[in-house]
Design a protein around this motif. Structure first.
Motif, PDB file in Angstrom:
ATOM      1  N   GLY A  48      10.737 -94.893 -96.435  1.00 33.65           N
ATOM      2  CA  GLY A  48       9.571 -95.749 -96.546  1.00 33.65           C
ATOM      3  C   GLY A  48       9.622 -97.025 -95.737  1.00 33.65           C
ATOM      4  O   GLY A  48       8.705 -97.849 -95.828  1.00 33.65           O
ATOM      5  N   ARG A  49      10.671 -97.200 -94.945  1.00 36.26           N
ATOM      6  CA  ARG A  49      10.819 -98.428 -94.165  1.00 36.26           C
ATOM      7  C   ARG A  49      10.990 -98.075 -92.688  1.00 36.26           C
ATOM      8  O   ARG A  49      11.509 -97.010 -92.348  1.00 36.26           O
ATOM      9  N   PRO A  50      10.590 -98.983 -91.780  1.00 33.30           N
ATOM     10  CA  PRO A  50      10.784 -98.717 -90.354  1.00 33.30           C
ATOM     11  C   PRO A  50      12.262 -98.563 -90.012  1.00 33.30           C
ATOM     12  O   PRO A  50      13.121 -99.264 -90.556  1.00 33.30           O
ATOM     13  N   SER A  51      12.546 -97.626 -89.117  1.00 30.76           N
ATOM     14  CA  SER A  51      13.899 -97.395 -88.621  1.00 30.76           C
ATOM     15  C   SER A  51      13.915 -97.645 -87.120  1.00 30.76           C
ATOM     16  O   SER A  51      12.964 -97.285 -86.421  1.00 30.76           O
ATOM     17  N   PHE A  52      15.000 -98.266 -86.630  1.00 33.33           N
ATOM     18  CA  PHE A  52      15.100 -98.606 -85.217  1.00 33.33           C
ATOM     19  C   PHE A  52      16.406 -98.082 -84.644  1.00 33.33           C
ATOM     20  O   PHE A  52      17.461 -98.207 -85.266  1.00 33.33           O
ATOM     21  N   SER A  53      16.316 -97.516 -83.448  1.00 27.84           N
ATOM     22  CA  SER A  53      17.503 -97.091 -82.706  1.00 27.84           C
ATOM     23  C   SER A  53      17.378 -97.644 -81.300  1.00 27.84           C
ATOM     24  O   SER A  53      16.369 -97.416 -80.626  1.00 27.84           O
ATOM     25  N   PHE A  54      18.391 -98.405 -80.844  1.00 29.74           N
ATOM     26  CA  PHE A  54      18.334 -99.094 -79.559  1.00 29.74           C
ATOM     27  C   PHE A  54      19.301 -98.454 -78.568  1.00 29.74           C
ATOM     28  O   PHE A  54      20.385 -98.021 -78.923  1.00 29.74           O
ATOM     29  N   ARG A  55      18.893 -98.459 -77.300  1.00 29.38           N
ATOM     30  CA  ARG A  55      19.777 -98.033 -76.222  1.00 29.38           C
ATOM     31  C   ARG A  55      19.462 -98.912 -75.012  1.00 29.38           C
ATOM     32  O   ARG A  55      18.310 -99.068 -74.626  1.00 29.38           O
ATOM     33  N   ARG A  56      20.518 -99.491 -74.406  1.00 30.55           N
ATOM     34  CA  ARG A  56      20.310-100.454 -73.320  1.00 30.55           C
ATOM     35  C   ARG A  56      20.066 -99.763 -71.979  1.00 30.55           C
ATOM     36  O   ARG A  56      20.805 -98.867 -71.586  1.00 30.55           O
ATOM     37  N   PHE A  57      19.007-100.202 -71.296  1.00 31.20           N
ATOM     38  CA  PHE A  57      18.722 -99.853 -69.905  1.00 31.20           C
ATOM     39  C   PHE A  57      18.205-101.124 -69.238  1.00 31.20           C
ATOM     40  O   PHE A  57      17.185-101.674 -69.678  1.00 31.20           O
ATOM     41  N   ASP A  58      18.878-101.598 -68.210  1.00 33.13           N
ATOM     42  CA  ASP A  58      18.444-102.823 -67.553  1.00 33.13           C
ATOM     43  C   ASP A  58      16.998-102.692 -67.072  1.00 33.13           C
ATOM     44  O   ASP A  58      16.633-101.725 -66.409  1.00 33.13           O
ATOM     45  N   ASN A  59      16.187-103.700 -67.442  1.00 35.79           N
ATOM     46  CA  ASN A  59      14.773-103.730 -67.045  1.00 35.79           C
ATOM     47  C   ASN A  59      14.043-102.444 -67.402  1.00 35.79           C
ATOM     48  O   ASN A  59      13.297-101.880 -66.591  1.00 35.79           O
ATOM     49  N   ALA A  60      14.242-101.964 -68.620  1.00 34.81           N
ATOM     50  CA  ALA A  60      13.586-100.729 -69.059  1.00 34.81           C
ATOM     51  C   ALA A  60      12.068-100.878 -68.971  1.00 34.81           C
ATOM     52  O   ALA A  60      11.492-101.804 -69.546  1.00 34.81           O
ATOM     53  N   MET A  61      11.430 -99.959 -68.240  1.00 37.90           N
ATOM     54  CA  MET A  61       9.972-100.023 -68.092  1.00 37.90           C
ATOM     55  C   MET A  61       9.351 -98.684 -68.490  1.00 37.90           C
ATOM     56  O   MET A  61       9.215 -98.387 -69.655  1.00 37.90           O
ATOM     57  N   GLY A  62       8.957 -97.849 -67.514  1.00 35.04           N
ATOM     58  CA  GLY A  62       8.228 -96.642 -67.837  1.00 35.04           C
ATOM     59  C   GLY A  62       9.046 -95.626 -68.611  1.00 35.04           C
ATOM     60  O   GLY A  62      10.253 -95.467 -68.385  1.00 35.04           O
ATOM     61  N   VAL A  63       8.388 -94.921 -69.537  1.00 35.46           N
ATOM     62  CA  VAL A  63       9.020 -93.898 -70.375  1.00 35.46           C
ATOM     63  C   VAL A  63       8.173 -92.629 -70.304  1.00 35.46           C
ATOM     64  O   VAL A  63       6.948 -92.688 -70.448  1.00 35.46           O
ATOM     65  N   ALA A  64       8.816 -91.496 -70.045  1.00 37.01           N
ATOM     66  CA  ALA A  64       8.111 -90.216 -69.970  1.00 37.01           C
ATOM     67  C   ALA A  64       8.817 -89.202 -70.861  1.00 37.01           C
ATOM     68  O   ALA A  64       9.983 -88.875 -70.635  1.00 37.01           O
ATOM     69  N   LEU A  65       8.123 -88.701 -71.859  1.00 34.50           N
ATOM     70  CA  LEU A  65       8.682 -87.740 -72.796  1.00 34.50           C
ATOM     71  C   LEU A  65       8.257 -86.340 -72.405  1.00 34.50           C
ATOM     72  O   LEU A  65       7.060 -86.033 -72.341  1.00 34.50           O
ATOM     73  N   GLY A  66       9.246 -85.486 -72.117  1.00 36.53           N
ATOM     74  CA  GLY A  66       8.976 -84.097 -71.782  1.00 36.53           C
ATOM     75  C   GLY A  66       9.401 -83.175 -72.897  1.00 36.53           C
ATOM     76  O   GLY A  66       9.837 -83.610 -73.970  1.00 36.53           O
ATOM     77  N   ALA A  67       9.298 -81.878 -72.651  1.00 35.52           N
ATOM     78  CA  ALA A  67       9.601 -80.891 -73.678  1.00 35.52           C
ATOM     79  C   ALA A  67      11.059 -80.935 -74.106  1.00 35.52           C
ATOM     80  O   ALA A  67      11.375 -80.770 -75.285  1.00 35.52           O
ATOM     81  N   ASP A  68      11.983 -81.160 -73.153  1.00 39.58           N
ATOM     82  CA  ASP A  68      13.399 -81.132 -73.493  1.00 39.58           C
ATOM     83  C   ASP A  68      14.155 -82.333 -72.952  1.00 39.58           C
ATOM     84  O   ASP A  68      15.375 -82.359 -72.968  1.00 39.58           O
ATOM     85  N   ARG A  69      13.450 -83.334 -72.472  1.00 46.56           N
ATOM     86  CA  ARG A  69      14.125 -84.507 -71.917  1.00 46.56           C
ATOM     87  C   ARG A  69      13.213 -85.731 -71.972  1.00 46.56           C
ATOM     88  O   ARG A  69      12.002 -85.629 -72.130  1.00 46.56           O
ATOM     89  N   LEU A  70      13.860 -86.860 -71.811  1.00 45.01           N
ATOM     90  CA  LEU A  70      13.200 -88.146 -71.824  1.00 45.01           C
ATOM     91  C   LEU A  70      13.636 -88.892 -70.568  1.00 45.01           C
ATOM     92  O   LEU A  70      14.824 -88.910 -70.234  1.00 45.01           O
ATOM     93  N   VAL A  71      12.687 -89.476 -69.842  1.00 46.93           N
ATOM     94  CA  VAL A  71      12.990 -90.192 -68.605  1.00 46.93           C
ATOM     95  C   VAL A  71      12.627 -91.663 -68.791  1.00 46.93           C
ATOM     96  O   VAL A  71      11.567 -91.991 -69.344  1.00 46.93           O
ATOM     97  N   VAL A  72      13.514 -92.542 -68.293  1.00 47.59           N
ATOM     98  CA  VAL A  72      13.308 -93.981 -68.414  1.00 47.59           C
ATOM     99  C   VAL A  72      13.495 -94.623 -67.047  1.00 47.59           C
ATOM    100  O   VAL A  72      14.530 -94.433 -66.398  1.00 47.59           O
TER     101      VAL A  72
END
Length: 348
Positions: A48-72
């Motif tokens: 019932g509460r927000p959950s957060f998971s962080f991962r560092r990427f310098d100057n993280a900008m665009g995010v693209a979610l695909g069927a089996d992968r995530l691009v940053v």
């Protein structure tokens, strides 16, 4: 409330009482890139509460979610995280997560100011990654040999040069192909957009190169959804709907921040909000007049009414959001743990 975005870093946040329920009812999680803080954040709901998971990427900008992968898209690289959701239930605290992506590779592009990244499809139905290469004022693809491969540029750009001429920054896909882009000005001079950014923004049709709508203040995040084109008129803090026939725009919602990052899921728009940096670039934006009242976080807007249904606000540790993406069908996604490393081994 607070959570650790990185060892030794504290991020304080609060949210509307409705925020967890909105995510649960929508049946989705979120991925949010924080440009200034250099973090990708997976957001879901646990107990019932927000959950957060962080991962560092310098100057993280665009995010693209695909069927089996995530691009940053990052400072000098484009990262690929592979879907390892089979591991999610075992990641501590065990039983919390249901989706998981872990970094597996990156392509070094150099500092091309890679803004949005998005998945399309080729004519044969294969996944096709597109980059908004802001430094060279073009849309591009990745290549094993070169920093990038140019694939399209606005008709007013005379040649490719590392000069950020028009500040091309956003890309909307339609039927798996690039359809619309945002730029801050139709400039063909090095950083020429900076001189006239508050009423020179435009949306271009990729196929024809023609202007769809103009007169925006620092626009971002065009999106095609259920037959309509949406865009963030960032300098005014507005979500707008574009009439393709006339170029006129209707204001869907006013937002308490520099609006950048838009994901639409059903009738819900998840919108990134940022505070304004007091610089020559951002300090003169129309919304800077309300500098002390601007927020950093995510607002959830009902596209049918324009009402803000829920909000998440970071008070410390994060000041700028770049991209927001929806993870359909996820309850509580994670990016693993940068501290408690996860090793992936082939089956014997």
């Amino acid at each position: 409330m607070s959570t650790g975005a990185d060892r030794g870093t504290e991020v304080r946040y609060h949210h509307s009482a409705s925020f967890p329920g909105v995510l649960e009812d929508a049946g989705c999680g979120l991925l949010v890139s924080t440009y200034q803080a250099g973090q990708l954040v997976a957001i879901g709901v646990a107990d019932g509460r927000p959950s957060f998971s962080f991962r560092r990427f310098d100057n993280a900008m665009g995010v693209a979610l695909g069927a089996d992968r995530l691009v940053v898209g990052g400072k000098n690289q484009v990262w690929t995280l592979r879907d390892h959701s089979d591991l999610a239930p075992a990641i501590a605290p065990a039983g919390t997560y249901d989706r998981c992506w872990l970094p597996r590779s990156s392509v070094v592009t150099g500092a091309i100011q890679c803004h949005e990244v998005t998945w399309g499809v080729t004519e044969t139905g294969e996944p096709d990654l597109w980059l908004v290469n802001t430094l060279f004022s073009c849309l591009a693809g990745l290549d094993e040999t070169h920093s990038f491969v140019p694939r399209w540029k606005p008709p007013f750009i005379s040649r490719l040069a590392p000069e950020d001429r028009c500040h091309l920054n956003g890309l909307a896909m339609r039927d798996g192909r690039p359809a619309y882009v945002t730029a801050m000005a139709p400039s063909d001079e090095a950083r020429g957009w900076r001189a006239v950014r508050n009423d020179s923004g435009l949306v271009l049709d990729v196929a024809s190169g023609e202007v769809v709508t103009a007169g925006l203040a620092m626009p971002h995040s065009p999106r095609w959804h259920e037959g309509s084109l949406y865009v963030l008129n960032s300098g005014w803090g507005r979500l707008e709907r574009v009439d393709l026939a006339s170029g006129q725009r209707d204001v869907v919602a006013m937002l308490p921040g520099y609006a950048r990052g838009l994901a639409i899921h059903g009738h819900l728009a998840f919108i990134g909000l940022s505070k304004i940096r007091e610089t020559a670039v951002f300090g003169g934006a129309p919304i800077a007049e309300y500098h002390d009242r601007l927020k950093c976080g995510v607002g959830v807007v009902d596209l049918r009414t324009g009402d803000t249904l829920a909000t998440l606000e970071w008070e410390t540790g994060v000041a700028e959001i770049f991209d927001v993406q929806v993870v359909p069908g996820a309850r509580c996604p994670t990016l693993g743990s940068a501290e408690d490393e996860v090793w992936l081994l082939p089956s014997p």
